[in-house]
Enzyme design. Structure first.
Site, PDB file in Angstrom:
ATOM      1  N   ARG A  43       0.934  -1.229  -0.049  1.00 31.74           N
ATOM      2  CA  ARG A  43      -0.306   0.483   0.066  1.00 31.74           C
ATOM      3  C   ARG A  43       1.048   1.284  -0.206  1.00 31.74           C
ATOM      4  NH1 ARG A  43      -2.222   3.603   4.014  1.00 31.74           N
ATOM      5  NH2 ARG A  43      -4.648   4.200   3.374  1.00 31.74           N
ATOM      6  N   SER A 114     -13.251  -3.160   0.896  1.00 31.01           N
ATOM      7  CA  SER A 114     -13.347  -2.684   2.632  1.00 31.01           C
ATOM      8  C   SER A 114     -14.587  -1.608   2.564  1.00 31.01           C
ATOM      9  CB  SER A 114     -12.391  -0.978   2.499  1.00 31.01           C
ATOM     10  OG  SER A 114     -11.503  -1.026   2.537  1.00 31.01           O
ATOM     11  N   LYS A 143      -3.661   6.007   8.715  1.00 25.89           N
ATOM     12  CA  LYS A 143      -5.034   6.297   7.401  1.00 25.89           C
ATOM     13  C   LYS A 143      -5.552   7.950   8.021  1.00 25.89           C
ATOM     14  CE  LYS A 143      -9.011   4.237   5.119  1.00 25.89           C
ATOM     15  NZ  LYS A 143      -8.869   5.631   3.303  1.00 25.89           N
TER      16      LYS A 143
HETATM   17  N1  3NM Z   1      -7.419   1.219   6.692  1.00 24.27           N
HETATM   18  P1  3NM Z   1      -2.713   0.795  11.710  1.00 24.27           P
HETATM   19  S1  3NM Z   1      -7.578   1.868   8.732  1.00 24.27           S
HETATM   20  C1  3NM Z   1      -5.644   1.134   5.334  1.00 24.27           C
HETATM   21  O1  3NM Z   1     -10.846   1.984   8.623  1.00 24.27           O
HETATM   22  C2  3NM Z   1      -6.744   1.735   6.708  1.00 24.27           C
HETATM   23  O2  3NM Z   1     -10.643   1.001   6.162  1.00 24.27           O
HETATM   24  C3  3NM Z   1      -8.655   1.146   7.444  1.00 24.27           C
HETATM   25  O3  3NM Z   1      -2.936   1.310  10.457  1.00 24.27           O
HETATM   26  C4  3NM Z   1     -10.201   1.632   7.269  1.00 24.27           C
HETATM   27  O4  3NM Z   1      -2.629  -0.388  11.249  1.00 24.27           O
HETATM   28  C5  3NM Z   1      -5.997   1.802   7.860  1.00 24.27           C
HETATM   29  O5  3NM Z   1      -1.322   1.686  11.398  1.00 24.27           O
HETATM   30  C6  3NM Z   1      -4.743   1.799   8.483  1.00 24.27           C
HETATM   31  O6  3NM Z   1      -4.050   2.017  12.626  1.00 24.27           O
HETATM   32  C7  3NM Z   1      -4.210   1.237   9.409  1.00 24.27           C
END
Ligand code: 3NM
Length: 219
Positions: A43, A114, A143
């Site tokens: 990503r 998603s 994010k």
């Molecule tokens: N998508 P971390 S949250 C890429 O809610 C991504 O769909 C999300 O990163 C969603 O593990 C997210 O550092 C970030 O919190 C996840």
């Protein structure tokens, strides 16, 4: 890959691009593999993200590491890149091309989507999604445009409604809270920073893997 094989592979789904690391991403992925990740998504997003040839080159090098150990290699959003390098799959969000069109383009590749509510889930499933990413489960710094934190409510709702498609939770997940996703009926957890920025990437991956292995989904 059958849904059951995919379910197994989704246990510890590591996601990463160069902007998520403060070290060489290849070293980070190698250590994460040693720690027991089961699925990987490239990503390449955010400020300073690689583009064009540099993006392609890093993708190819990361893919090579995954191939050696039979870990599926998924590309986030960039369908053309996924097809060009013959990735194992793609992951898309609701802002990307419609699921049905992506499915047509990628044939039998794995397709992750998603989803944030029951309606999106049904549409994605009918259009050919192989698994769902659901989040953010917990607050995340990674994010910036993440939707409001939803905990595991949607995972529970979908399972209560008899939807058995493989599901991973995402957002703020680490070794101490991963069990909540599994207990709600998730098949695995998607993790960026708790692995990519950990003082020991290998130990971080190992402890999350241990948690998902010992907290099985009730279905
Ligand atoms: N998508 P971390 S949250 C890429 O809610 C991504 O769909 C999300 O990163 C969603 O593990 C997210 O550092 C970030 O919190 C996840």
């Amino acid at each position: 890959m059958t849904a059951e094989q995919l379910r197994f592979h989704l246990k510890l789904y590591f996601i990463m691009g160069s902007t998520n690391c403060n070290r060489n991403p290849l070293d980070v992925l190698k250590e994460a593999i040693d720690g027991g990740i089961t699925f990987f998504q490239y990503r390449e997003k955010g400020e300073g993200a690689l583009k064009d040839e540099q993006k392609l080159n890093l993708a190819l090098q990361l893919q090579k590491l995954c191939k050696k150990v039979n870990i599926p290699f998924i590309v986030n959003d960039d369908i053309d890149l996924a097809i060009a390098i013959n990735a194992d799959g793609v992951h898309i969000g609701q802002e990307d091309e419609p699921v049905e069109m992506v499915r047509k383009k990628i044939g039998n590749m794995i397709l992750g989507v998603s989803v944030h509510n029951h309606e999106e889930a049904i549409m994605a499933m009918n259009a050919g999604a192989d698994y769902f990413g659901i989040g953010p489960i917990f607050p995340t710094q990674t994010k910036t445009d993440a939707k409001p934190v939803q905990g595991v409510s949607l995972i529970k709702e979908l399972r209560d409604k008899g939807i058995s498609i493989p599901i991973v939770g995402i957002g703020g997940i680490h070794a101490e809270n991963a069990h909540t996703v599994m207990e709600a009926g998730g098949d695995g957890v998607s993790v960026i920073s708790a692995i990519s920025l950990a003082p020991s990437v290998k130990e971080a991956a190992r402890s999350i893997r241990k948690s998902v292995d010992t907290n099985h989904s009730p279905i």
